[in-house]
Design a protein around this motif. Sequence first.
Motif, PDB file in Angstrom:
ATOM      1  N   ALA A 120     -21.830 -12.667  -4.908  1.00  0.00           N
ATOM      2  CA  ALA A 120     -20.912 -13.916  -5.405  1.00  0.00           C
ATOM      3  C   ALA A 120     -21.074 -15.212  -5.101  1.00  0.00           C
ATOM      4  CB  ALA A 120     -19.521 -13.320  -4.720  1.00  0.00           C
ATOM      5  N   LEU A 121     -20.595 -16.196  -5.666  1.00  0.00           N
ATOM      6  CA  LEU A 121     -20.690 -17.285  -5.357  1.00  0.00           C
ATOM      7  C   LEU A 121     -20.021 -17.755  -4.179  1.00  0.00           C
ATOM      8  CD1 LEU A 121     -20.390 -19.200  -9.009  1.00  0.00           C
ATOM      9  CD2 LEU A 121     -22.381 -18.942  -7.812  1.00  0.00           C
ATOM     10  N   GLU A 122     -20.543 -18.684  -3.310  1.00  0.00           N
ATOM     11  CA  GLU A 122     -19.898 -19.000  -2.193  1.00  0.00           C
ATOM     12  C   GLU A 122     -18.771 -19.683  -2.312  1.00  0.00           C
ATOM     13  OE1 GLU A 122     -22.696 -20.889   0.564  1.00  0.00           O
ATOM     14  OE2 GLU A 122     -23.355 -18.931   1.388  1.00  0.00           O
ATOM     15  N   GLY A 123     -17.571 -19.639  -1.434  1.00  0.00           N
ATOM     16  CA  GLY A 123     -16.398 -20.199  -1.386  1.00  0.00           C
ATOM     17  C   GLY A 123     -15.291 -19.523  -0.106  1.00  0.00           C
ATOM     18  N   GLU A 124     -14.636 -20.646   0.367  1.00  0.00           N
ATOM     19  CA  GLU A 124     -13.971 -20.445   1.640  1.00  0.00           C
ATOM     20  C   GLU A 124     -12.743 -19.331   1.115  1.00  0.00           C
ATOM     21  OE1 GLU A 124     -10.579 -22.459   4.490  1.00  0.00           O
ATOM     22  OE2 GLU A 124     -11.583 -23.692   2.989  1.00  0.00           O
ATOM     23  N   LEU A 125     -12.252 -19.427   0.143  1.00  0.00           N
ATOM     24  CA  LEU A 125     -11.023 -18.349  -0.253  1.00  0.00           C
ATOM     25  C   LEU A 125     -11.661 -17.267  -1.071  1.00  0.00           C
ATOM     26  CD1 LEU A 125      -8.187 -20.811  -0.992  1.00  0.00           C
ATOM     27  CD2 LEU A 125      -8.638 -19.688   1.298  1.00  0.00           C
ATOM     28  N   VAL A 126     -11.298 -16.268  -1.312  1.00  0.00           N
ATOM     29  CA  VAL A 126     -11.998 -15.095  -2.090  1.00  0.00           C
ATOM     30  C   VAL A 126     -10.737 -14.603  -2.913  1.00  0.00           C
ATOM     31  CG1 VAL A 126     -13.089 -13.023  -2.294  1.00  0.00           C
ATOM     32  CG2 VAL A 126     -13.873 -14.450  -0.634  1.00  0.00           C
ATOM     33  N   LEU A 127     -10.772 -14.707  -4.274  1.00  0.00           N
ATOM     34  CA  LEU A 127      -9.973 -14.354  -5.172  1.00  0.00           C
ATOM     35  C   LEU A 127     -10.726 -13.252  -6.011  1.00  0.00           C
ATOM     36  CD1 LEU A 127      -8.341 -17.658  -6.478  1.00  0.00           C
ATOM     37  CD2 LEU A 127      -7.929 -16.145  -4.571  1.00  0.00           C
ATOM     38  N   ALA A 128      -9.971 -12.004  -6.250  1.00  0.00           N
ATOM     39  CA  ALA A 128     -10.666 -10.667  -6.754  1.00  0.00           C
ATOM     40  C   ALA A 128      -9.737 -10.139  -7.930  1.00  0.00           C
ATOM     41  CB  ALA A 128     -11.143  -9.948  -5.709  1.00  0.00           C
ATOM     42  N   TYR A 129     -10.339  -9.940  -9.125  1.00  0.00           N
ATOM     43  CA  TYR A 129      -9.607  -8.845  -9.897  1.00  0.00           C
ATOM     44  C   TYR A 129      -9.722  -7.635  -9.712  1.00  0.00           C
ATOM     45  CZ  TYR A 129      -8.544 -13.285 -12.609  1.00  0.00           C
ATOM     46  OH  TYR A 129      -8.177 -14.444 -13.298  1.00  0.00           O
ATOM     47  N   ALA A 130      -8.615  -7.027  -9.344  1.00  0.00           N
ATOM     48  CA  ALA A 130      -8.763  -5.412  -8.796  1.00  0.00           C
ATOM     49  C   ALA A 130      -7.474  -4.815  -9.279  1.00  0.00           C
ATOM     50  CB  ALA A 130      -9.287  -5.351  -7.345  1.00  0.00           C
ATOM     51  N   GLY A 131      -7.766  -3.489  -9.641  1.00  0.00           N
ATOM     52  CA  GLY A 131      -6.520  -2.834 -10.125  1.00  0.00           C
ATOM     53  C   GLY A 131      -5.331  -3.651 -11.079  1.00  0.00           C
ATOM     54  N   GLY A 132      -6.033  -4.267 -11.948  1.00  0.00           N
ATOM     55  CA  GLY A 132      -5.198  -4.904 -12.792  1.00  0.00           C
ATOM     56  C   GLY A 132      -4.346  -6.164 -12.117  1.00  0.00           C
ATOM     57  N   ALA A 133      -4.953  -6.549 -10.988  1.00  0.00           N
ATOM     58  CA  ALA A 133      -4.136  -7.695 -10.540  1.00  0.00           C
ATOM     59  C   ALA A 133      -4.984  -8.647  -9.857  1.00  0.00           C
ATOM     60  CB  ALA A 133      -3.184  -7.243  -9.426  1.00  0.00           C
ATOM     61  N   LEU A 134      -4.710  -9.843  -9.823  1.00  0.00           N
ATOM     62  CA  LEU A 134      -5.392 -10.891  -9.081  1.00  0.00           C
ATOM     63  C   LEU A 134      -5.057 -10.862  -7.726  1.00  0.00           C
ATOM     64  CD1 LEU A 134      -7.630 -13.312  -8.948  1.00  0.00           C
ATOM     65  CD2 LEU A 134      -5.643 -14.603  -9.507  1.00  0.00           C
ATOM     66  N   VAL A 135      -6.005 -10.577  -6.670  1.00  0.00           N
ATOM     67  CA  VAL A 135      -5.642 -10.789  -5.234  1.00  0.00           C
ATOM     68  C   VAL A 135      -6.430 -11.652  -4.477  1.00  0.00           C
ATOM     69  CG1 VAL A 135      -4.827  -8.319  -5.363  1.00  0.00           C
ATOM     70  CG2 VAL A 135      -7.129  -8.733  -4.684  1.00  0.00           C
ATOM     71  N   GLU A 136      -5.809 -12.298  -3.474  1.00  0.00           N
ATOM     72  CA  GLU A 136      -6.657 -12.877  -2.215  1.00  0.00           C
ATOM     73  C   GLU A 136      -6.854 -12.041  -1.214  1.00  0.00           C
ATOM     74  OE1 GLU A 136      -6.143 -17.051   0.431  1.00  0.00           O
ATOM     75  OE2 GLU A 136      -4.687 -16.521  -1.017  1.00  0.00           O
ATOM     76  N   ALA A 137      -7.964 -11.812  -0.474  1.00  0.00           N
ATOM     77  CA  ALA A 137      -8.419 -11.008   0.586  1.00  0.00           C
ATOM     78  C   ALA A 137      -9.391 -11.923   1.359  1.00  0.00           C
ATOM     79  CB  ALA A 137      -8.596  -9.722   0.092  1.00  0.00           C
ATOM     80  N   VAL A 138      -9.501 -11.705   2.577  1.00  0.00           N
ATOM     81  CA  VAL A 138     -10.462 -12.099   3.504  1.00  0.00           C
ATOM     82  C   VAL A 138     -11.463 -11.026   3.718  1.00  0.00           C
ATOM     83  CG1 VAL A 138     -10.963 -12.995   6.072  1.00  0.00           C
ATOM     84  CG2 VAL A 138      -8.904 -13.499   4.594  1.00  0.00           C
ATOM     85  N   PRO A 139     -12.631 -11.070   3.095  1.00  0.00           N
ATOM     86  CA  PRO A 139     -13.640 -10.082   3.505  1.00  0.00           C
ATOM     87  C   PRO A 139     -14.044  -9.757   4.859  1.00  0.00           C
ATOM     88  CG  PRO A 139     -14.540 -11.939   1.871  1.00  0.00           C
ATOM     89  CD  PRO A 139     -13.163 -12.185   2.849  1.00  0.00           C
ATOM     90  N   SER A 140     -14.165  -8.366   5.148  1.00  0.00           N
ATOM     91  CA  SER A 140     -14.578  -7.909   6.587  1.00  0.00           C
ATOM     92  C   SER A 140     -15.726  -8.591   6.963  1.00  0.00           C
ATOM     93  CB  SER A 140     -14.356  -6.495   6.558  1.00  0.00           C
ATOM     94  OG  SER A 140     -14.971  -5.791   5.791  1.00  0.00           O
ATOM     95  N   ARG A 141     -16.709  -8.700   5.855  1.00  0.00           N
ATOM     96  CA  ARG A 141     -18.036  -9.238   6.268  1.00  0.00           C
ATOM     97  C   ARG A 141     -18.574 -10.070   5.053  1.00  0.00           C
ATOM     98  NH1 ARG A 141     -19.653  -4.767   7.607  1.00  0.00           N
ATOM     99  NH2 ARG A 141     -20.644  -4.044   5.681  1.00  0.00           N
TER     100      ARG A 141
END
Length: 312
Positions: A120-141
């Motif tokens: 993935a390209l680097e970025g402070e915030l992570v936006l991901a398309y999953a389960g038919g939705a766009l979500v914001e989540a903080v990676p555990s690692r």
Amino acid sequence: MALADELRAAVRGYLAGRPGASWQEFARDVGVAGLLVPEEHGGAGCGPGELAAVAEELGRVLSPYPFLQSAVMAVAAARACGADDLLKSLAGGASATVVLPGDGELRLDGDVLTGAVPYALEGELVLAYAGGALVEAVPSRRTRHVTMDESRPLQRLDFERVPARRLGSGAAWGRVRDLGIAALAAEQVGGAQRCLELAVEHAKRRHQFGRPIGSFQAIKHKLANLLLLVESARSAAWAAAEDEVAAAVAGSYCSEAYLTVAGENIQVHGGIGITWEHPAHRYFKRATSDAQLFGPPQGHRARLAAHVLGTG
């Protein structure tokens, strides 16, 4: 002077005068972070022409700024689902990355995200398309990769049942991808243009048999062919934001054009072109990594064939 030309001049001047400035400083001083953000959310409300002009200048100097993932893809994703608070944050210089479907194996269970994204390209915030939705989540690692092209940092993202904030529907992910391809194509044009300039400068300066090598027919023809590639790629890049077909054309053509021009730049330079001190190798590395970022050229052609020929 058109707005796109003004932006081009401003970005080029800033990058030349402050090469070590951070993304937040660049975003604040030039205003490119909110380029595509509507004015009511603190942005400039610009369009594809301005996007292409800025991206070209960043590609020209192999800038590591997260313009592609933050100011283009993340903004497009936030706009598509009406995440106004996120738009304001992005316009203010927050960096973000967008994980498209297929970039990793992600599972969304309610408001919990699990899985991994290998690249993935680097970025402070992570936006991901999953389960038919766009979500914001903080990676555990997060694990930063050691890559051939250090000018475009990549990271691995792991999500181990982390809370996910639902931002809205993920139906618009295709348009987000296509805008990313359009921005990348413009970056590729900027890099290819700089490679051409370097090759021409060397052909004028380097002498063999008492003459500049640029006066030899073989070099003249090579440089003329490279000029044709760069200008054709520019046309494709500036049209790339129109629709999925135009994006697929640009994704295929601009990737191959950049690879060719970057490679021929090394050939024109001869021995010095393969030395560590000369920048030619850095452009070739960026061209190589760019050609895989949204899939290889043949992948774009396969997508194009599905539209044009009704195959696939």
